[in-house]
Design a protein around this motif. Structure first.
Motif, mmCIF file in Angstrom:
data_model
loop_
_atom_site.group_PDB
_atom_site.id
_atom_site.type_symbol
_atom_site.label_atom_id
_atom_site.label_comp_id
_atom_site.label_asym_id
_atom_site.label_seq_id
_atom_site.Cartn_x
_atom_site.Cartn_y
_atom_site.Cartn_z
ATOM 1 N N ALA A 1 13.051 -1.307 10.309
ATOM 2 C CA ALA A 1 14.310 -0.814 10.896
ATOM 3 C C ALA A 1 14.146 0.510 11.636
ATOM 4 C CB ALA A 1 15.379 -0.684 9.818
ATOM 5 N N GLY A 2 13.051 1.222 11.370
ATOM 6 C CA GLY A 2 12.795 2.449 12.108
ATOM 7 C C GLY A 2 13.391 3.704 11.507
ATOM 8 N N GLU A 3 13.664 4.667 12.372
ATOM 9 C CA GLU A 3 14.036 6.024 11.962
ATOM 10 C C GLU A 3 15.249 6.108 11.057
ATOM 11 O OE1 GLU A 3 14.283 9.144 14.871
ATOM 12 O OE2 GLU A 3 12.613 8.279 15.994
ATOM 13 N N GLU A 4 16.194 5.192 11.196
ATOM 14 C CA GLU A 4 17.391 5.263 10.362
ATOM 15 C C GLU A 4 17.067 5.091 8.877
ATOM 16 O OE1 GLU A 4 19.192 0.785 10.672
ATOM 17 O OE2 GLU A 4 19.160 2.017 12.477
ATOM 18 N N GLU A 5 15.871 4.625 8.578
ATOM 19 C CA GLU A 5 15.436 4.432 7.191
ATOM 20 C C GLU A 5 14.369 5.455 6.797
ATOM 21 O OE1 GLU A 5 16.687 2.439 4.941
ATOM 22 O OE2 GLU A 5 18.046 1.345 6.257
ATOM 23 N N LEU B 1 0.824 -1.206 0.000
ATOM 24 C CA LEU B 1 0.000 0.000 0.000
ATOM 25 C C LEU B 1 0.862 1.262 0.000
ATOM 26 C CD1 LEU B 1 -2.998 1.005 0.336
ATOM 27 C CD2 LEU B 1 -2.488 1.119 2.785
ATOM 28 N N TRP B 2 1.704 1.405 1.020
ATOM 29 C CA TRP B 2 2.473 2.645 1.181
ATOM 30 C C TRP B 2 3.663 2.701 0.225
ATOM 31 C CZ3 TRP B 2 -0.890 5.441 3.334
ATOM 32 C CH2 TRP B 2 -1.732 4.935 4.326
ATOM 33 N N GLY B 3 4.250 1.550 -0.105
ATOM 34 C CA GLY B 3 5.343 1.534 -1.083
ATOM 35 C C GLY B 3 4.877 1.937 -2.468
ATOM 36 N N SER B 4 3.664 1.542 -2.814
ATOM 37 C CA SER B 4 3.097 1.940 -4.102
ATOM 38 C C SER B 4 2.890 3.450 -4.147
ATOM 39 C CB SER B 4 1.761 1.235 -4.346
ATOM 40 O OG SER B 4 1.964 -0.144 -4.435
ATOM 41 N N TYR B 5 2.458 4.012 -3.027
ATOM 42 C CA TYR B 5 2.281 5.467 -2.984
ATOM 43 C C TYR B 5 3.628 6.168 -3.176
ATOM 44 C CZ TYR B 5 1.395 10.196 -1.730
ATOM 45 O OH TYR B 5 1.341 11.564 -1.799
ATOM 46 N N LEU B 6 4.646 5.744 -2.433
ATOM 47 C CA LEU B 6 5.972 6.351 -2.591
ATOM 48 C C LEU B 6 6.461 6.203 -4.027
ATOM 49 C CD1 LEU B 6 8.479 7.712 -1.422
ATOM 50 C CD2 LEU B 6 9.276 5.423 -0.716
ATOM 51 N N GLY B 7 6.253 5.043 -4.600
ATOM 52 C CA GLY B 7 6.658 4.826 -5.991
ATOM 53 C C GLY B 7 5.927 5.729 -6.961
ATOM 54 N N GLU B 8 4.646 5.947 -6.721
ATOM 55 C CA GLU B 8 3.871 6.839 -7.597
ATOM 56 C C GLU B 8 4.350 8.288 -7.487
ATOM 57 O OE1 GLU B 8 1.132 6.890 -10.076
ATOM 58 O OE2 GLU B 8 2.341 5.091 -10.218
ATOM 59 N N VAL B 9 4.746 8.721 -6.295
ATOM 60 C CA VAL B 9 5.301 10.071 -6.157
ATOM 61 C C VAL B 9 6.526 10.198 -7.061
ATOM 62 C CG1 VAL B 9 6.442 11.694 -4.580
ATOM 63 C CG2 VAL B 9 4.412 10.437 -3.816
ATOM 64 N N LEU B 10 7.402 9.214 -7.018
ATOM 65 C CA LEU B 10 8.618 9.251 -7.836
ATOM 66 C C LEU B 10 8.312 9.062 -9.321
ATOM 67 C CD1 LEU B 10 10.766 7.155 -5.375
ATOM 68 C CD2 LEU B 10 11.159 9.567 -5.975
ATOM 69 N N MET C 1 10.611 -1.787 -1.177
ATOM 70 C CA MET C 1 11.693 -2.242 -0.307
ATOM 71 C C MET C 1 12.063 -1.149 0.695
ATOM 72 S SD MET C 1 12.002 -5.308 -1.248
ATOM 73 C CE MET C 1 13.450 -5.841 -0.379
ATOM 74 N N LYS C 2 12.025 0.097 0.263
ATOM 75 C CA LYS C 2 12.321 1.201 1.174
ATOM 76 C C LYS C 2 11.275 1.273 2.283
ATOM 77 C CE LYS C 2 14.335 4.572 3.020
ATOM 78 N NZ LYS C 2 15.585 4.323 3.734
ATOM 79 N N VAL C 3 10.024 1.137 1.929
ATOM 80 C CA VAL C 3 8.961 1.165 2.937
ATOM 81 C C VAL C 3 9.096 -0.037 3.882
ATOM 82 C CG1 VAL C 3 6.462 0.922 3.272
ATOM 83 C CG2 VAL C 3 7.360 2.602 1.653
ATOM 84 N N TYR C 4 9.441 -1.192 3.351
ATOM 85 C CA TYR C 4 9.670 -2.362 4.205
ATOM 86 C C TYR C 4 10.765 -2.049 5.230
ATOM 87 C CZ TYR C 4 11.180 -6.931 5.793
ATOM 88 O OH TYR C 4 11.539 -7.989 6.583
ATOM 89 N N LYS C 5 11.857 -1.480 4.762
ATOM 90 C CA LYS C 5 12.958 -1.146 5.671
ATOM 91 C C LYS C 5 12.520 -0.103 6.695
ATOM 92 C CE LYS C 5 16.695 -2.203 2.457
ATOM 93 N NZ LYS C 5 17.772 -1.629 1.644
#
Length: 126
Positions: A102-106, A51-60, A94-98
């Protein structure tokens, strides 16, 4: 992927009372949502990543007039959704998964800034 991205906009509005509009500024809003999602262990991680990774991908994708494709993640063995921008492959899921695991560092803002610095100016679309 566009359908998932639109669903993310709807979920952000109804569940989190936040607006996502596919702009650069919305990356910070998305990051705030992911903080809340990461604190909810009962959520379905695979669904949240999609869900959220697709949104980030669409922004890019929209910023750079890129396209979605299925391709192997570096070091991986299965194909995953990626955004192709002029031959550069971005892996927003993958970025959203991390970010969720992994938290704030990502954080997404750092990722987004790095991507936009490397890719340069947005596409000029008529």
């Amino acid at each position: 992927m566009e359908g998932y991205a639109q669903a993310a906009v709807d979920v952000a509005r109804t569940e989190f009372e936040l607006g996502l509009d596919f702009t650069s500024d919305s990356v910070d809003v998305l990051d705030d949502i992911l903080v809340v999602v990461s604190e909810s262990p009962e959520r379905d991680l695979d669904f949240e990543v999609r869900l959220w990774g697709s949104y980030l991908g669409e922004v890019l994708r929209r910023r750079y007039a890129g396209g979605w494709e299925m391709t192997q993640y570096p070091g991986g063995t299965v194909a995953v959704p990626a955004v192709d921008v002029r031959g550069s492959r971005l892996f927003p899921l993958m970025k959203v998964y991390k970010r969720l695991t992994a938290g704030e560092e990502e954080d997404l803002r750092s990722f987004y800034t790095m991507v936009t610095e490397r890719l340069g100016r947005p596409a000029q679309v008529n």
